[in-house]
Design a protein around this motif. Sequence first.
Motif, PDB file in Angstrom:
ATOM      1  N   CYS A  47       0.857  -1.182   0.000  1.00 48.18           N
ATOM      2  CA  CYS A  47       0.000   0.000   0.000  1.00 48.18           C
ATOM      3  C   CYS A  47       0.898   1.238   0.000  1.00 48.18           C
ATOM      4  N   HIS A  48       0.309   2.418  -0.021  1.00 43.52           N
ATOM      5  CA  HIS A  48       1.122   3.629  -0.168  1.00 43.52           C
ATOM      6  C   HIS A  48       2.045   3.851   1.022  1.00 43.52           C
ATOM      7  N   CYS A  49       1.552   3.616   2.231  1.00 37.59           N
ATOM      8  CA  CYS A  49       2.371   3.887   3.423  1.00 37.59           C
ATOM      9  C   CYS A  49       3.265   2.713   3.786  1.00 37.59           C
ATOM     10  N   GLY A  50       3.035   1.552   3.181  1.00 37.91           N
ATOM     11  CA  GLY A  50       3.904   0.407   3.422  1.00 37.91           C
ATOM     12  C   GLY A  50       3.488  -0.473   4.579  1.00 37.91           C
ATOM     13  N   ALA A  51       2.375  -0.151   5.233  1.00 37.06           N
ATOM     14  CA  ALA A  51       1.935  -0.957   6.374  1.00 37.06           C
ATOM     15  C   ALA A  51       1.512  -2.362   5.951  1.00 37.06           C
ATOM     16  N   CYS A 111      -5.892  -0.582   3.601  1.00 38.68           N
ATOM     17  CA  CYS A 111      -5.014  -0.127   4.684  1.00 38.68           C
ATOM     18  C   CYS A 111      -5.739   0.909   5.522  1.00 38.68           C
ATOM     19  N   CYS A 120      -3.416   4.490   5.054  1.00 39.65           N
ATOM     20  CA  CYS A 120      -3.389   5.252   3.791  1.00 39.65           C
ATOM     21  C   CYS A 120      -4.614   5.001   2.928  1.00 39.65           C
TER      22      CYS A 120
HETATM   23 ZN   LIG Z   1      -1.048   1.998   3.907  1.00 40.96          ZN
END
Ligand SMILES: [Zn+2]
Length: 111
Positions: free
Chosen positions: A7-11, A67, A70
Amino acid sequence: MKHEGSCHCGAIRVAMDGDPVDAGECNCSICRRTGALWTYRSPGEVEVTGTGVGYVQGDATLTLWHCGTCGVVTHWTPHDPAYDRMGINLRLFEPALWENLPRRFIDGASW
Ligand SMILES: [Zn+2]
């Protein structure tokens, strides 16, 4: 070959084996809003790291995951453990993996 996306934030990170051959674009009420491009794998071929937020519409037979930080839609999983298929959003991955693939239109709105 193994591909890794996030995902965008990497979580949430998703790793899958094998190259996609097309990108599924669905017109159902949720997919047309998220803009996801789908590829499918057996759940055993996919590794999801991190905990997403699940969304189930009505009596739907799958959970759509995104997510909580994000908001990116990452994948869906079936409720029936015997159903050997899950969907992964190709947009999590490097564009080179999917941008030139043929789009496969999925008429989910008619289901
Ligand atoms: Zn994320």
